[in-house]
Design a protein around this motif. Structure first.
Motif, short mmCIF file in Angstrom:
data_model
loop_
_atom_site.label_atom_id
_atom_site.label_comp_id
_atom_site.label_asym_id
_atom_site.label_seq_id
_atom_site.Cartn_x
_atom_site.Cartn_y
_atom_site.Cartn_z
N PRO A 1 -3.94 -6.19 -11.31
CA PRO A 1 -4.44 -4.81 -11.34
C PRO A 1 -4.90 -4.33 -9.95
CG PRO A 1 -5.47 -6.15 -13.07
CD PRO A 1 -4.62 -7.07 -12.27
N GLU A 2 -5.47 -5.22 -9.15
CA GLU A 2 -5.92 -4.77 -7.81
C GLU A 2 -4.75 -4.33 -6.95
OE1 GLU A 2 -7.13 -8.72 -7.79
OE2 GLU A 2 -8.76 -8.30 -6.36
N ASP A 3 -3.68 -5.12 -7.01
CA ASP A 3 -2.51 -4.77 -6.20
C ASP A 3 -1.90 -3.46 -6.67
OD1 ASP A 3 -2.98 -7.11 -4.91
OD2 ASP A 3 -1.13 -8.12 -5.50
N ILE A 4 -1.89 -3.29 -8.00
CA ILE A 4 -1.29 -2.08 -8.56
C ILE A 4 -2.08 -0.84 -8.14
CG2 ILE A 4 -0.86 -0.88 -10.75
CD1 ILE A 4 0.05 -3.63 -11.86
N VAL A 5 -3.38 -0.93 -8.21
CA VAL A 5 -4.23 0.21 -7.81
C VAL A 5 -4.06 0.48 -6.31
CG1 VAL A 5 -6.63 0.96 -7.49
CG2 VAL A 5 -5.91 -0.08 -9.66
N VAL B 1 2.08 -4.13 -1.04
CA VAL B 1 0.66 -3.83 -0.82
C VAL B 1 -0.22 -4.86 -1.54
CG1 VAL B 1 -1.10 -2.04 -0.99
CG2 VAL B 1 1.30 -1.39 -0.72
N TYR B 2 -1.19 -5.36 -0.82
CA TYR B 2 -2.12 -6.37 -1.36
C TYR B 2 -3.50 -5.75 -1.57
CZ TYR B 2 1.43 -9.70 0.12
OH TYR B 2 2.61 -10.38 0.26
N GLY B 3 -3.98 -5.82 -2.80
CA GLY B 3 -5.26 -5.18 -3.11
C GLY B 3 -6.48 -5.96 -2.65
N ASN B 4 -6.31 -7.24 -2.42
CA ASN B 4 -7.50 -8.05 -2.12
C ASN B 4 -7.73 -8.24 -0.62
OD1 ASN B 4 -5.31 -9.59 -1.63
ND2 ASN B 4 -5.89 -11.30 -2.95
N LYS B 5 -6.91 -7.55 0.20
CA LYS B 5 -7.07 -7.70 1.65
C LYS B 5 -7.13 -6.33 2.27
CE LYS B 5 -3.71 -10.91 2.59
NZ LYS B 5 -2.59 -11.33 3.42
N LYS B 6 -8.18 -6.06 3.03
CA LYS B 6 -8.25 -4.77 3.71
C LYS B 6 -7.40 -4.84 4.97
CE LYS B 6 -11.03 -2.80 0.91
NZ LYS B 6 -10.33 -1.98 -0.08
N SER C 1 -8.59 7.01 11.70
CA SER C 1 -8.95 8.20 10.96
C SER C 1 -8.70 8.01 9.48
CB SER C 1 -8.18 9.40 11.50
OG SER C 1 -6.81 9.13 11.48
N ILE C 2 -7.56 8.49 9.03
CA ILE C 2 -7.30 8.50 7.60
C ILE C 2 -7.32 7.09 7.02
CG2 ILE C 2 -4.80 8.59 7.96
CD1 ILE C 2 -4.61 10.32 5.51
N MET C 3 -6.78 6.13 7.76
CA MET C 3 -6.74 4.76 7.28
C MET C 3 -8.15 4.21 7.09
SD MET C 3 -3.53 3.11 7.83
CE MET C 3 -2.02 3.62 8.58
N ASP C 4 -8.99 4.50 8.07
CA ASP C 4 -10.35 3.98 7.99
C ASP C 4 -11.13 4.64 6.87
OD1 ASP C 4 -9.77 2.43 10.05
OD2 ASP C 4 -11.00 3.43 11.54
N GLU C 5 -10.95 5.93 6.72
CA GLU C 5 -11.67 6.62 5.65
C GLU C 5 -11.33 6.01 4.30
OE1 GLU C 5 -11.45 10.83 5.44
OE2 GLU C 5 -13.02 11.02 6.94
N LEU C 6 -10.08 5.68 4.16
CA LEU C 6 -9.64 5.18 2.87
C LEU C 6 -9.77 3.68 2.76
CD1 LEU C 6 -8.49 6.53 0.39
CD2 LEU C 6 -6.22 5.94 1.18
N GLU C 7 -10.04 3.02 3.90
CA GLU C 7 -10.01 1.55 3.93
C GLU C 7 -8.74 1.05 3.28
OE1 GLU C 7 -13.61 -0.10 2.36
OE2 GLU C 7 -14.79 1.43 3.36
N TYR C 8 -7.63 1.49 3.83
CA TYR C 8 -6.33 1.13 3.30
C TYR C 8 -6.20 -0.38 3.10
CZ TYR C 8 -3.34 5.22 3.28
OH TYR C 8 -2.72 6.39 2.98
N ASN C 9 -5.53 -0.73 2.06
CA ASN C 9 -5.27 -2.14 1.84
C ASN C 9 -4.10 -2.62 2.67
OD1 ASN C 9 -6.62 -1.31 -0.98
ND2 ASN C 9 -7.03 -3.42 -0.41
N TYR C 10 -4.09 -3.89 2.87
CA TYR C 10 -3.08 -4.54 3.69
C TYR C 10 -1.70 -4.42 3.07
CZ TYR C 10 -0.86 -8.23 6.38
OH TYR C 10 -0.03 -8.95 7.18
N MET C 11 -0.70 -4.27 3.92
CA MET C 11 0.68 -4.31 3.41
C MET C 11 1.58 -4.95 4.44
SD MET C 11 2.05 -0.46 3.86
CE MET C 11 2.30 0.23 5.50
N GLU C 12 2.66 -5.52 3.97
CA GLU C 12 3.66 -6.09 4.88
C GLU C 12 4.97 -6.21 4.12
OE1 GLU C 12 2.24 -9.96 5.98
OE2 GLU C 12 2.70 -10.81 4.00
#
Ligand code: GBH
Length: 505
Positions: free
Chosen positions: A260-264, A333-338, A346-357
């Motif tokens: 569920p974390e990854d999905i969100v 996208v990984y939900g458990n890693k910021k 800016s936008i990334m920090d505001e949202l605290e985007y999750n890690y992706m690769e």
């Protein structure tokens, strides 16, 4: 023995083609190739053209471009447009997507002073294409803002919406008798989040230090788009009979696992990457995407300052006849890693985007951000179709980069294009209203901050040759074969590297 070999070849060929022929592109599917003005035209200060932000940035901050280069001459398409059209004829494509340089036709950025030489250049190009039945798909804005307008704040000035509407009117008035497909903006996300970051100056500090500028830019861009769309709809469509849409970069962002974390996290990422621009136009309720907005509001972030009024939401909703998708790649996208390091604060920090690769197994191109992900066009379009009530799509860009150099046998690019074709066919099989596909790019060109070090062309361009000689790569032959025969033939190899123009083109 000879006979046996010959026989088995015949059998193999027949078998191969009957299998493939079950998956054909419909005859009315539009195949084409794409470019943009700053990346190919050159002639940066010729015949009355005004300065644009890329002229300015590359001249003043060459250290921001990988090889210190610029688009002063680029592929010199300003002088080579007939050869460009000849290449389109060689490929046998139905359409060419190119962009208009705002400062070439309006040197001051404002519509009260039109440059006749600029208008003449695009008239000549369009007329040359039409002689051979190649349909123009015109991008009104592909990143080369007149410097004069940037000095007034560019996209952050609320007046931008009127400047753009005036410019769009000049475009429709001059070219709309022959151009039947207009794209207002290429990639709003890149305009409001990435583009200026690509160039050398520290624009981050100058105008993108706060995420609010991203949202303000998005808001002004979307209102400008809607104004131009309505202008076309109300004043030009009846007599010109064309269509107007927008192109958004939509790569696929999938959850790394079923957790569920990854999905969100993946959903939030999609909304922040492209939903911000697609939702206001294509969703039923309009406005910025819901969960994304809520996540930001919870953090008391700057979206609140730049949100749409009720009237603006209604004004923007539904303002596109088609959805142009630039699609290149995918990420998990990984939900458990910021995301620890974001390339803009800016936008990334505001949202605290999750890690992706990307997945480790996906082949990598020369560009750091580009991998060949499985079936990602189909995944993207299926998702968009469900979200936005089955719109008409065009893939307006898709392509693969290789390193600088004379690499005519570009088998990696061939593999990428063939994979894309399968994904297009999967989309068509699923009943998605996908009407066309533009390969990026017709030819090697100025690849923004990568300069000439990364090449996307079907045709190689020799940038050290004053004539900017164009030479077809293997991928050009393979693409031509697909366009002509309407299916993907994996056995096909060009038997010569000399191009000819087929009858009827
Ligand atoms: C498109 O952007 C553009 O429309 C086109 O002009 C361009 O030539 C083409 O793709 C190929 O790049 O270097 O890690 O900071 C595609 C989206 C957004 C991809 C910016 C590269 C830079 C990422 N691009 N991104 S990074």
């Amino acid at each position: 023995m000879k006979l046996l070999v010959a026989l088995s070849l015949v059998v193999a060929t027949c078998f191969g083609s009957t299998v493939r022929q079950q998956r054909r592109f419909p005859d009315d599917f539009i195949f084409g190739a794409a470019t943009s003005s700053y990346q190919i035209e050159g002639a940066w200060n010729e015949d009355g053209k005004g300065e644009n932000i890329y002229d300015y940035e590359t001249h003043n901050y060459p250290e921001g471009i990988a090889d210190g280069s610029n688009g002063d001459i680029a592929a010199d398409s300003y002088h080579n447009y007939k050869r460009d059209v000849e290449m389109l004829r060689e490929l046998g494509v139905d359409a060419y997507r190119f962009s208009i340089s705002w400062a070439r036709i309006l040197p001051t950025g404002f519509a009260d002073e039109v440059n006749p030489a600029g208008i003449a250049y695009y008239n000549n190009l369009i007329d040359e294409m039409l002689k051979y039945n190649i349909a123009p798909l015109v991008t009104i804005y592909h990143w080369d803002l007149p410097k004069t307008l940037q000095d007034l704040g560019g996209f952050l000035n609320p007046e931008f919406v009127d400047w753009f509407e005036d410019y769009a009117r000049v475009v429709f008035e001059n070219f709309g008798d022959r151009v039947k497909k207009f794209i207002t903006f290429n990639e709003p996300r890149e305009i409001c989040i990435v583009t200026l970051m690509d160039t050398g100056s520290d624009v981050k500090d100058k105008l993108n230090s706060k995420a609010v500028t991203t949202y303000l830019c998005a808001k002004h861009l979307l209102v400008a788009h809607a104004k131009a769309y309505k202008l076309y709809d109300q004043e030009f469509r009846a007599k010109q009979g064309g269509e107007c849409g927008i192109t958004i970069s939509v790569n696929w962002f999938g959850a790394a696992t079923e957790s569920p974390e990854d999905i969100v996290a993946a959903e939030l990422r999609r909304q922040g990457e492209w939903g911000l621009f697609a939702h206001p136009i294509f969703s039923a309720e309009g406005g910025f995407p819901k969960e994304f907005g809520e996540a930001l509001i919870e953090k008391n972030a700057s979206l609140v300052l730049a949100d749409f009024t009720h009237e603006e939401k209604a004004f923007i909703r539904g303002t596109a006849d088609f959805f142009g998708v630039n699609h290149y790649t995918a990420s998990l996208v990984y939900g458990n890693k910021k995301q620890t390091e974001s390339f803009l604060p800016s936008i990334m920090d505001e949202l605290e985007y999750n890690y992706m690769e990307p997945d480790d197994n996906w082949p990598a191109a020369a560009s750091s951000w580009l991998t060949l992900a499985p079936d990602s066009i189909f995944k993207t379009l299926s998702h968009l179709r469900t979200l936005y009530n089955d719109p008409v799509f065009y893939i307006t860009e898709n392509g693969w980069s290789t390193k600088n150099g004379l690499d005519l046998f570009d088998d990696d690019r061939v593999r990428y294009y063939r994979a894309s074709m399968e994904s297009l066919l999967n989309s068509l099989d699923a009943g998605i209203k996908l009407k066309g596909y533009m390969a990026w790019s017709l030819m090697d060109n100025f690849e923004w901050s990568a300069g000439y070090t990364e090449r996307f062309g079907l045709y190689h361009v020799d940038f050290s040759d004053p004539a900017r000689t164009r030479t077809p790569k293997k991928s050009a032959f393979v693409y031509k074969h697909i366009v002509k025969h309407r299916y993907v033939d994996y056995e096909y190899e060009p038997d010569t590297m000399t191009m000819t123009i087929d009858e009827g083109h």
